[in-house]
Write an enzyme that holds these catalytic residues in place. Structure first.
Site, PDB file in Angstrom:
ATOM      1  N   HIS A   1       0.860  -1.191   0.000  1.00 34.94           N
ATOM      2  CA  HIS A   1       0.000   0.000   0.000  1.00 34.94           C
ATOM      3  C   HIS A   1       0.890   1.232   0.000  1.00 34.94           C
ATOM      4  O   HIS A   1       2.094   1.120   0.249  1.00 34.94           O
ATOM      5  CB  HIS A   1      -0.859  -0.010   1.275  1.00 34.94           C
ATOM      6  CG  HIS A   1      -0.003   0.015   2.495  1.00 34.94           C
ATOM      7  ND1 HIS A   1       0.381  -1.142   3.143  1.00 34.94           N
ATOM      8  CD2 HIS A   1       0.606   1.026   3.141  1.00 34.94           C
ATOM      9  CE1 HIS A   1       1.181  -0.824   4.137  1.00 34.94           C
ATOM     10  NE2 HIS A   1       1.340   0.487   4.165  1.00 34.94           N
TER      11      HIS A   1
ATOM     12  N   HIS B   1       5.883   6.467  -0.793  1.00 32.39           N
ATOM     13  CA  HIS B   1       6.660   5.279  -1.172  1.00 32.39           C
ATOM     14  C   HIS B   1       5.834   4.036  -0.887  1.00 32.39           C
ATOM     15  O   HIS B   1       4.876   4.081  -0.107  1.00 32.39           O
ATOM     16  CB  HIS B   1       7.956   5.217  -0.343  1.00 32.39           C
ATOM     17  CG  HIS B   1       7.663   5.029   1.111  1.00 32.39           C
ATOM     18  ND1 HIS B   1       7.413   6.098   1.947  1.00 32.39           N
ATOM     19  CD2 HIS B   1       7.492   3.904   1.867  1.00 32.39           C
ATOM     20  CE1 HIS B   1       7.124   5.638   3.154  1.00 32.39           C
ATOM     21  NE2 HIS B   1       7.159   4.319   3.137  1.00 32.39           N
TER      22      HIS B   1
END
Ligand code: 3AM
Length: 183
Positions: free
Chosen positions: A37, A121
């Protein structure tokens, strides 16, 4: 108490591409593709009534759907303190806008503001005593990685269950963005 965070879920295709980056670094614990995620805001432990306020605030949030391109890899920490290998995303105004809206929604629910700068990220691996030369090789071998564009049409509120085998993430609820099908 519930340990919460807000993140963007990924498509199967992007998960597959990101999973394909794994390997080749001793001491790396690679992220299961299913749990990958992009975290927008780590909330931490909150009581149930505050979790309900957060849920309501996210449900009211308005921001447009957009597309996200994944670009390159990197590491948080350096040398013996290298902690995380990650995949990055191309600079994206809509993502920054969405993250700022999530941040202000969370602060309005009474949580302290996030002090750290947002660095979007995807965590690919957590590192423990990984040899610097192998990290360096990972980064140079994967430096040209790109994936997407991936449609981003919803936010997801996750609950993190801490256990002996590491954290298990449970998606509690999705919040569609404007322009998304059903949003
Ligand atoms: O999405 P990633 O993997 O980058 O490291 C945790 C994970 O990040 C991070 O929140 C995400 C979901 O657990 N996290 C855990 N504890 C944190 C903390 N105290 C934290 N981020 C900031 N502060």
């Amino acid at each position: 108490m519930l340990r919460l965070f807000v993140a963007l879920d990924l498509t199967e295709e992007v998960r597959r591409r990101l999973a394909g980056l794994g390997g080749g670094v001793p001491g790396a614990r690679w992220t299961e593709p299913d749990t990958m995620h992009l975290t927008l805001r780590f909330i931490g432990e909150v009581p149930e009534d505050q979790a309900m306020d957060i849920d309501a605030a996210l449900a009211e949030l308005r921001a447009p759907a957009f597309a996200l391109t994944f670009d390159g890899v990197g590491v948080f920490g350096s040398g013996r303190k290298a902690r995380v290998l990650w995949a990055g995303v191309e600079r994206n105004e809509a993502l920054a806008h969405l993250q700022a809206k999530v941040e202000s929604a969370i602060v309005r629910c009474g949580l302290p503001a996030e002090e750290r700068k947002f660095s979007p990220h995807i965590t690919l691996a957590r590192l423990k005593d990984a040899p610097a030369d192998r990290i360096g090789r990972f980064l140079s071998d994967r430096g040209l990685f790109r994936a997407g564009p991936m449609p981003v049409d919803r936010l997801t509120l996750y609950r993190s269950h801490l256990g002996n085998g590491g954290a298990v993430y449970e998606a509690l609820r999705d919040y569609p963005l404007d322009g998304a099908v059903g949003g």
